[in-house]
Design a protein around this motif. Structure first.
Motif, PDB file in Angstrom:
ATOM      1  N   ARG A 197       3.118  18.321  15.361  1.00  0.00           N
ATOM      2  CA  ARG A 197       3.153  18.159  13.899  1.00  0.00           C
ATOM      3  C   ARG A 197       4.183  17.127  13.488  1.00  0.00           C
ATOM      4  O   ARG A 197       3.963  16.352  12.559  1.00  0.00           O
ATOM      5  N   ALA A 198       5.328  17.122  14.154  1.00  0.00           N
ATOM      6  CA  ALA A 198       6.368  16.135  13.834  1.00  0.00           C
ATOM      7  C   ALA A 198       5.869  14.726  14.119  1.00  0.00           C
ATOM      8  O   ALA A 198       6.041  13.815  13.300  1.00  0.00           O
ATOM      9  N   LEU A 199       5.240  14.543  15.280  1.00  0.00           N
ATOM     10  CA  LEU A 199       4.720  13.218  15.626  1.00  0.00           C
ATOM     11  C   LEU A 199       3.600  12.799  14.674  1.00  0.00           C
ATOM     12  O   LEU A 199       3.520  11.622  14.278  1.00  0.00           O
ATOM     13  N   ALA A 200       2.746  13.743  14.279  1.00  0.00           N
ATOM     14  CA  ALA A 200       1.675  13.432  13.331  1.00  0.00           C
ATOM     15  C   ALA A 200       2.263  13.026  11.981  1.00  0.00           C
ATOM     16  O   ALA A 200       1.796  12.073  11.344  1.00  0.00           O
ATOM     17  N   SER A 201       3.302  13.727  11.557  1.00  0.00           N
ATOM     18  CA  SER A 201       3.968  13.390  10.298  1.00  0.00           C
ATOM     19  C   SER A 201       4.600  12.005  10.364  1.00  0.00           C
ATOM     20  O   SER A 201       4.477  11.211   9.426  1.00  0.00           O
ATOM     21  N   LEU A 202       5.261  11.704  11.482  1.00  0.00           N
ATOM     22  CA  LEU A 202       5.867  10.384  11.642  1.00  0.00           C
ATOM     23  C   LEU A 202       4.791   9.297  11.667  1.00  0.00           C
ATOM     24  O   LEU A 202       4.962   8.231  11.058  1.00  0.00           O
ATOM     25  N   LYS A 203       3.683   9.570  12.334  1.00  0.00           N
ATOM     26  CA  LYS A 203       2.594   8.593  12.405  1.00  0.00           C
ATOM     27  C   LYS A 203       2.025   8.331  11.011  1.00  0.00           C
ATOM     28  O   LYS A 203       1.781   7.187  10.637  1.00  0.00           O
ATOM     29  N   THR A 204       1.820   9.388  10.238  1.00  0.00           N
ATOM     30  CA  THR A 204       1.309   9.240   8.876  1.00  0.00           C
ATOM     31  C   THR A 204       2.279   8.435   8.024  1.00  0.00           C
ATOM     32  O   THR A 204       1.873   7.534   7.290  1.00  0.00           O
ATOM     33  N   THR A 205       3.558   8.748   8.140  1.00  0.00           N
ATOM     34  CA  THR A 205       4.574   8.025   7.375  1.00  0.00           C
ATOM     35  C   THR A 205       4.585   6.549   7.748  1.00  0.00           C
ATOM     36  O   THR A 205       4.622   5.688   6.873  1.00  0.00           O
ATOM     37  N   LEU A 206       4.522   6.269   9.043  1.00  0.00           N
ATOM     38  CA  LEU A 206       4.537   4.874   9.498  1.00  0.00           C
ATOM     39  C   LEU A 206       3.285   4.132   9.036  1.00  0.00           C
ATOM     40  O   LEU A 206       3.361   2.978   8.622  1.00  0.00           O
ATOM     41  N   SER A 207       2.101   4.779   9.099  1.00  0.00           N
ATOM     42  CA  SER A 207       0.903   4.067   8.675  1.00  0.00           C
ATOM     43  C   SER A 207       0.878   3.881   7.158  1.00  0.00           C
ATOM     44  O   SER A 207       0.391   2.869   6.683  1.00  0.00           O
TER      45      SER A 207
END
Length: 178
Positions: free
Chosen positions: A161-171
């Protein structure tokens, strides 16, 4: 690293063993605390709280298979407890944008590190702790689960979930820059 006051009132031999252990492991614990909290002062507070408790219970801590892991768990608990107390009584102010912080010393590496820390600071504490333990401490999911007092699957879920959140934020930020 300052040894807690309680260490001085403990038995002389136990006190010296604790002081020696803190001298050998104190810097690593502070680094761990910093990576976990993202703030030098919060890290110092969490480590000091954990060491104060560890000193009082040193006979139990030193009997553990890995006293350093035991104390790291105490640091995680101290930080989570602080975060819960802080969340109930204060509303943090918005921090300056990562772009304003990124020019700290002028090097590209430092700017990238600041941007990563700013992104990690947006994660909830359990997710941030799981990511730090997985990628900074290089622990297995089973070890992360033990430190965070949750199931291995929950540790995996927190990291995912943390990595998914970071990925969403970055995109989202990348789309805004285009």
């Amino acid at each position: 690293m300052v040894v807690p006051q309680q260490a001085r009132s403990a038995q002389p031999s136990e006190s010296r063993v604790f002081e020696t252990w803190v001298e050998a492991n104190g810097d690593a614990l502070l680094r761990f605390g910093y990576v976990l909290t993202g703030d030098r002062f919060l890290a110092e507070d969490a480590v000091q709280d954990a060491l104060t408790t560890a000193c009082a219970k040193w006979h139990k801590v030193s009997a553990a298979d890995d006293p350093a892991a035991y104390v790291r768990r105490m640091i995680v608990n101290a930080h989570i407890s602080w975060w819960r107390r802080f969340r109930r009584r204060e509303s943090p102010e918005a921090e300056p944008s990562p772009a304003a912080q990124a020019t700290g010393d002028g090097t590209a590496d430092r700017a990238e590190a600041d941007a990563i820390w700013a992104l990690c600071a947006t994660l909830p504490p359990k997710h941030r702790a799981a990511v730090v333990l997985r990628f900074y401490e290089e622990l297995s999911y089973a070890e992360i689960g033990a430190l965070l007092n949750c199931a291995e699957a929950t540790a995996r879920s927190n990291v995912h979930r943390a990595l998914a959140s970071l990925k969403t934020t970055l995109s989202t930020e990348g789309a805004g820059d285009a």
